[in-house]
Every structure is written in C-alpha cells, then in structure tokens.
Design a protein around this motif. Structure first.
Motif, PDB file in Angstrom:
ATOM      1  N   VAL A 124       0.852  -1.187   0.000  1.00 16.11           N
ATOM      2  CA  VAL A 124       0.000   0.000   0.000  1.00 16.11           C
ATOM      3  C   VAL A 124       0.887   1.235   0.000  1.00 16.11           C
ATOM      4  CG1 VAL A 124      -1.833   1.249   1.186  1.00 16.11           C
ATOM      5  CG2 VAL A 124      -1.781  -1.245   1.257  1.00 16.11           C
ATOM      6  N   THR A 125       0.980   1.896  -1.142  1.00 16.77           N
ATOM      7  CA  THR A 125       1.825   3.080  -1.248  1.00 16.77           C
ATOM      8  C   THR A 125       1.195   4.248  -0.496  1.00 16.77           C
ATOM      9  OG1 THR A 125       0.725   3.856  -3.265  1.00 16.77           O
ATOM     10  CG2 THR A 125       2.553   2.290  -3.530  1.00 16.77           C
ATOM     11  N   GLU A 126       1.959   5.297  -0.317  1.00 14.36           N
ATOM     12  CA  GLU A 126       1.439   6.483   0.357  1.00 14.36           C
ATOM     13  C   GLU A 126       0.274   7.085  -0.412  1.00 14.36           C
ATOM     14  OE1 GLU A 126       2.134   7.730   3.427  1.00 14.36           O
ATOM     15  OE2 GLU A 126       3.155   5.780   3.526  1.00 14.36           O
ATOM     16  N   ASN A 127       0.305   6.970  -1.739  1.00 14.16           N
ATOM     17  CA  ASN A 127      -0.797   7.503  -2.549  1.00 14.16           C
ATOM     18  C   ASN A 127      -2.080   6.704  -2.342  1.00 14.16           C
ATOM     19  OD1 ASN A 127       0.707   9.575  -3.643  1.00 14.16           O
ATOM     20  ND2 ASN A 127       1.345   8.379  -5.444  1.00 14.16           N
ATOM     21  N   ASP A 128      -1.919   5.387  -2.149  1.00 12.90           N
ATOM     22  CA  ASP A 128      -3.102   4.528  -2.016  1.00 12.90           C
ATOM     23  C   ASP A 128      -3.589   4.387  -0.574  1.00 12.90           C
ATOM     24  OD1 ASP A 128      -3.463   3.983  -4.692  1.00 12.90           O
ATOM     25  OD2 ASP A 128      -2.191   2.192  -4.672  1.00 12.90           O
ATOM     26  N   ARG A 129      -2.759   4.772   0.378  1.00 13.59           N
ATOM     27  CA  ARG A 129      -3.114   4.576   1.789  1.00 13.59           C
ATOM     28  C   ARG A 129      -4.441   5.243   2.155  1.00 13.59           C
ATOM     29  NH1 ARG A 129      -1.069   2.484   6.291  1.00 13.59           N
ATOM     30  NH2 ARG A 129       0.742   1.780   5.100  1.00 13.59           N
ATOM     31  N   PRO A 130      -4.696   6.519   1.783  1.00 20.50           N
ATOM     32  CA  PRO A 130      -5.990   7.124   2.140  1.00 20.50           C
ATOM     33  C   PRO A 130      -7.184   6.346   1.586  1.00 20.50           C
ATOM     34  CG  PRO A 130      -4.450   8.807   1.412  1.00 20.50           C
ATOM     35  CD  PRO A 130      -3.818   7.483   1.096  1.00 20.50           C
ATOM     36  N   LEU A 131      -7.043   5.819   0.367  1.00 22.00           N
ATOM     37  CA  LEU A 131      -8.128   5.054  -0.242  1.00 22.00           C
ATOM     38  C   LEU A 131      -8.384   3.771   0.538  1.00 22.00           C
ATOM     39  CD1 LEU A 131     -10.110   4.582  -2.617  1.00 22.00           C
ATOM     40  CD2 LEU A 131      -8.225   3.420  -3.812  1.00 22.00           C
ATOM     41  N   VAL A 132      -7.322   3.039   0.861  1.00 25.83           N
ATOM     42  CA  VAL A 132      -7.474   1.758   1.562  1.00 25.83           C
ATOM     43  C   VAL A 132      -7.983   1.980   2.980  1.00 25.83           C
ATOM     44  CG1 VAL A 132      -6.273  -0.302   2.377  1.00 25.83           C
ATOM     45  CG2 VAL A 132      -5.690   0.679   0.152  1.00 25.83           C
ATOM     46  N   GLU A 133      -7.357   2.918   3.705  1.00 24.40           N
ATOM     47  CA  GLU A 133      -7.782   3.179   5.082  1.00 24.40           C
ATOM     48  C   GLU A 133      -9.198   3.752   5.132  1.00 24.40           C
ATOM     49  OE1 GLU A 133      -3.496   4.045   7.287  1.00 24.40           O
ATOM     50  OE2 GLU A 133      -4.755   5.741   6.653  1.00 24.40           O
ATOM     51  N   GLY A 134      -9.508   4.628   4.186  1.00 24.32           N
ATOM     52  CA  GLY A 134     -10.844   5.228   4.164  1.00 24.32           C
ATOM     53  C   GLY A 134     -11.928   4.216   3.844  1.00 24.32           C
ATOM     54  N   ALA A 135     -11.668   3.338   2.878  1.00 29.35           N
ATOM     55  CA  ALA A 135     -12.650   2.308   2.528  1.00 29.35           C
ATOM     56  C   ALA A 135     -12.881   1.368   3.702  1.00 29.35           C
ATOM     57  CB  ALA A 135     -12.181   1.522   1.307  1.00 29.35           C
ATOM     58  N   LEU A 136     -11.802   1.000   4.396  1.00 33.44           N
ATOM     59  CA  LEU A 136     -11.930   0.128   5.560  1.00 33.44           C
ATOM     60  C   LEU A 136     -12.742   0.808   6.653  1.00 33.44           C
ATOM     61  CD1 LEU A 136     -11.192  -2.497   7.018  1.00 33.44           C
ATOM     62  CD2 LEU A 136      -9.065  -1.391   7.765  1.00 33.44           C
ATOM     63  N   ALA A 137     -12.463   2.071   6.909  1.00 30.56           N
ATOM     64  CA  ALA A 137     -13.214   2.814   7.928  1.00 30.56           C
ATOM     65  C   ALA A 137     -14.693   2.917   7.546  1.00 30.56           C
ATOM     66  CB  ALA A 137     -12.615   4.210   8.101  1.00 30.56           C
ATOM     67  N   TYR A 138     -14.967   3.122   6.273  1.00 30.16           N
ATOM     68  CA  TYR A 138     -16.353   3.280   5.826  1.00 30.16           C
ATOM     69  C   TYR A 138     -17.162   2.010   6.056  1.00 30.16           C
ATOM     70  CZ  TYR A 138     -20.344   4.048   2.749  1.00 30.16           C
ATOM     71  OH  TYR A 138     -21.613   4.158   2.251  1.00 30.16           O
ATOM     72  N   VAL A 139     -16.638   0.866   5.637  1.00 32.96           N
ATOM     73  CA  VAL A 139     -17.406  -0.381   5.778  1.00 32.96           C
ATOM     74  C   VAL A 139     -17.485  -0.820   7.239  1.00 32.96           C
ATOM     75  CG1 VAL A 139     -16.875  -1.133   3.437  1.00 32.96           C
ATOM     76  CG2 VAL A 139     -15.392  -1.851   5.314  1.00 32.96           C
ATOM     77  N   GLU A 140     -16.578  -0.332   8.088  1.00 32.20           N
ATOM     78  CA  GLU A 140     -16.632  -0.662   9.507  1.00 32.20           C
ATOM     79  C   GLU A 140     -17.463   0.344  10.300  1.00 32.20           C
ATOM     80  OE1 GLU A 140     -12.430  -3.105  10.124  1.00 32.20           O
ATOM     81  OE2 GLU A 140     -12.518  -0.977  10.680  1.00 32.20           O
ATOM     82  N   GLY A 141     -18.022   1.339   9.611  1.00 34.48           N
ATOM     83  CA  GLY A 141     -18.899   2.286  10.268  1.00 34.48           C
ATOM     84  C   GLY A 141     -18.195   3.412  10.987  1.00 34.48           C
ATOM     85  N   ARG A 142     -16.911   3.616  10.743  1.00 32.28           N
ATOM     86  CA  ARG A 142     -16.164   4.716  11.360  1.00 32.28           C
ATOM     87  C   ARG A 142     -16.239   5.925  10.426  1.00 32.28           C
ATOM     88  NH1 ARG A 142     -11.064   3.503  11.297  1.00 32.28           N
ATOM     89  NH2 ARG A 142     -11.123   1.471  10.236  1.00 32.28           N
ATOM     90  N   GLU A 143     -17.365   6.618  10.507  1.00 31.22           N
ATOM     91  CA  GLU A 143     -17.680   7.644   9.517  1.00 31.22           C
ATOM     92  C   GLU A 143     -16.691   8.808   9.520  1.00 31.22           C
ATOM     93  OE1 GLU A 143     -21.431  10.567   8.446  1.00 31.22           O
ATOM     94  OE2 GLU A 143     -21.819   8.565   9.251  1.00 31.22           O
ATOM     95  N   GLU A 144     -16.306   9.273  10.694  1.00 32.63           N
ATOM     96  CA  GLU A 144     -15.395  10.417  10.754  1.00 32.63           C
ATOM     97  C   GLU A 144     -14.045  10.081  10.129  1.00 32.63           C
ATOM     98  OE1 GLU A 144     -13.477  13.576  14.005  1.00 32.63           O
ATOM     99  OE2 GLU A 144     -14.925  12.046  14.641  1.00 32.63           O
TER     100      GLU A 144
END
Length: 426
Positions: A124-144
C-alpha cells in the motif's frame, strides 16, 4: 451444501480467464497444433478479473435477477477465500490493491484491507493509503475516519468503476453536511457507470437528496427515470417505500406544477401501486394540514378505487377531512364523513374519522359558525378582502379566518397523535 452456485462461479471465472488469455495472443500467431499433449493448468484469475465477475453478477441484480441476488452471497464467500490466499507479491500491483478496495466496497470481507495495510508500504503506497484506510473505515462504520481519508480524493483520477464506487461513498459521507455536494457526486456516478448496480444505487439515493433539498422538479425527473429503467431491480421495493415516505412530506397544493409533476411520475407505477401511494399521500396531507394537497390527491384516486370499497372509503374520508376547515364545504364534508362505512376502515382511519367529525363539530360551535355552515353562507372572507367594506366586517372576517386556521392546526396535531398511538394498517 448446494454446489451448483460454486460450479457456476468456477465456469464464470474460467471464462473470464480464458478470454483474457485469448485476447493476449498475437493476431498472427499460428493455431495450436492438434496433437495430444499434457494440458497445462489454467492460471488463476487476477483480483481484477474476480472483481469484474462479481460486478457482472451484481449488475444483473439491478435488472431484477433474484438468482444473481442469491448467488452473490456464494460468490462473495469464494472470492473472500481467493483474495486472502493470494501471495504478498500479487498485491505489489497497484491495480490489484484497487481491486481489493472495490471488492470490499461491493460487499466483500474487509479483512483483506486490514491484511494489505499490515503488509506495509511495499503493498500500500502512500498515494493509495488514504483510499485503503478510508474504505476500511467506511465499511466498519467509522464515519469520521472515512470522511477524513476519502473526501480529499478526486474520484475522477481513478478508473471508471473505482471512481464511481468512490464517488458513491463520498456522496454518503457528505449528504448530511453538504447535500449539494452529495447531489453532484451522485450525478457523476450515474454518468460514470450507466446501466450498472452503481447507477441504480446512485439514482435511488439521489431521488431523496433532491427531495431533502426541495428540488422538486429534479426529484420527479430522477424518480421517473428510476421507475422506467430499474423498476424490476431487487431493490425497487425499498425505493418505493422511500418514495412513499417522500410523497407524504410534499405539499402538492402549493403550486400546480408540483401536483402535475407528481401525477406524471405516478403514471410509471402499476394502477394498484399508484392507488396505494395516492391514498398514503392523501392521508399524510390531512395529518399535516395540507388541505388542498389532500383534496387533490383524494380526488385523483377516484378512478383507481373502482371495485375497491375499502379504497373508496379511504379516499372519501381523506377528501372530506380536508374540507372541514373550508367555510363553503364544511357542511357537505360533515355529511360525507357521517355516511362513510366504518367497517371498511382500518383502526387508524376510524380514529381519523372520529377526529375529523369531532373537529368539525368544534368548528361549528365557534363564534361566527352559523354563517359558516348556513345554507347560504355569507362571504365574510371575500368581504374582508374588499376594500369597500367597513372595518367591523374586516375584523370579523379576520377573526374567523384565524379561528379556522387554529382548528386546522388542531386537527393536524390530533391526527399526528393518533398516528403515533395507533398502528397504521395500510
């Protein structure tokens, strides 16, 4: 365990892989010699190919395939295993990382994203990290956390399907704080992924964003489009329930164009569904004091309740209840209310009938009521608007208008109370 869905899955994956291998062969390559030789094992499909297979199945859900809806669960289960079994080297390809994000946003197990993050920056490159972390947070219900990671990303910089999925998530994250931004993102999704489940989901959501922002014309346009193109979707039932919820909050009596647009949209529904929605909206209009709206809706449903005594009784009830605050119509409204066959009404509608009759009686006993319910009522309200009348007539008219307005508001409050206490059996 039923193996048929798994067998079908295997055929689909092999077909995708075979097609990919065939397309990679040079056009001028000689055909394989027709000699017996040991068959080479087929290469395993890539994450990108597996996700494409999943999307093809999900797109069938948008067209109404219940088989695809049922089969989706089995397919997701198999792909969960396939993704988790892939060697770390496979994830060094950025396209595969995006495929994993797309898989999770399509209903896959988020464990794969946690695994990729644990593998570190080589995957997971630095460019892709926000996408991966954000998608994981979204499906886990961590909206903020999802909002912080994903809202700064530009969906237009991703491939078509990934960009549409990201914009759909961003629209959900933005809808409460910035409905206009959410609406624009859903426009993008519809244009980016036409004919897919993504477009169906975007259109289904956008209809209600438009209603929340009071964009009535766009609401009608989008709702009509959904009913024309996705009326057989597996999720169409959910859409109709939410459509009914929106219809109960619109005051159709404000502008003629509002009601005309609603009537045009309703033509896309089957007669029975149209009847039920008209009646539901008419009752809600009575409850909220939208008297003109209730009357328009109740009168429109007349042709749809022929041969349906219960529906006809409901239409008559809502029309009469909407008329009891009208000086010209209260007498006829009371007569209509008393003639309704109570045995045809649900418990909640019977309570509404009693409430309307009681409120009409209250109005008739108010000061000035004899003029309101007389056979030839004096046009006091008209006199109040006439500059040639004396001040006392104007004051009397104003007092009467205020009393009628209070009665209407009281009816609204009583009906809302009834609605909260008695179950609605539509």
């Amino acid at each position: 365990m039923n193996l048929r869905p798994l067998a079908a899955l295997g055929m689909m994956l092999l077909a995708v892989d075979a097609a990919a291998n065939e397309s990679s062969r040079p056009a001028d390559a000689a055909p394989e010699p027709a000699v017996e030789q040991e068959a080479e094992p087929l290469a395993a499909p890539s994450p990108l190919q597996m996700v494409r297979t999943l999307h093809l199945m999900q797109d069938q859900i948008a067209t109404g395939s219940t088989e695809a809806h049922v089969g989706q669960r089995g397919l997701l289960g198999v792909l969960d295993i396939r993704f988790m079994e892939l060697a770390p080297e496979a994830w060094q390809n950025g396209k595969n990382v995006h495929a994993a994000v797309s898989f999770v946003l399509s209903g896959g197990n988020p464990a794969i994203l946690r695994k990729l993050l644990e593998l570190g920056s080589t995957v997971v490159t630095e460019n892709d990290r926000p996408l991966v972390e954000g998608a994981l947070a979204y499906v886990e219900g961590r909206e903020e956390a999802a909002h912080n990671a994903l809202m700064s990303l530009d969906a237009r910089t991703f491939p078509p399907t990934m960009s549409a999925q990201l914009a759909l998530v961003q629209s959900a994250l933005a809808v409460r704080k910035d409905p206009a931004k959410s609406d624009a993102l859903l426009d993008f999704v519809r244009l980016q992924a036409p004919g897919t489940l993504l477009e169906e989901a975007a259109l289904r959501r956008q209809v209600f964003v438009a209603s929340q922002t009071d964009h009535v014309e766009k609401f009608y346009f989008l709702a009509t489009g959904y009913l024309r193109r996705f009326r057989h979707s597996v999720y169409a039932g959910n859409f109709r329930q939410r459509l009914a919820s929106v219809a109960t909050r619109i005051d159709f009596g404000q502008e003629k164009s509002r009601f005309d647009g609603f009537v045009e949209m309703m033509k896309e529904l089957e007669p029975n569904a149209r009847r039920d929605l008209y009646l539901l909206a008419a009752r809600a209009s009575v409850e909220q004091g939208f008297t003109r709206s209730a009357r328009l809706l109740a009168e429109k449903v007349k042709d749809l309740v022929e041969g349906d005594p219960a529906g006809a009784a409901r239409a008559r009830l809502y029309r009469a209840a909407s008329m009891i605050t009208s000086p010209e119509d209260i007498k006829a409204a009371v007569e209509d209310l008393r003639q309704i066959d109570r045995s045809l009404l649900s418990e909640s509608d019977t309570a509404l009938l009693d409430s309307a009759i009681a409120m009409a009686g209250h109005i008739q006993t108010m000061p000035g009521a004899p003029a309101v319910v007389a056979d030839k009522p004096k046009p006091l309200l008209m006199k109040a608007a006439d500059k040639t009348e004396d001040a006392s007539s104007q004051a009397q008219a104003l007092e009467q208008l205020q009393a009628l307005s209070k009665a209407r508001d009281a009816l609204s409050r009583v009906d809302k109370l009834i609605k909260n206490q008695a179950p609605v059996t539509q």
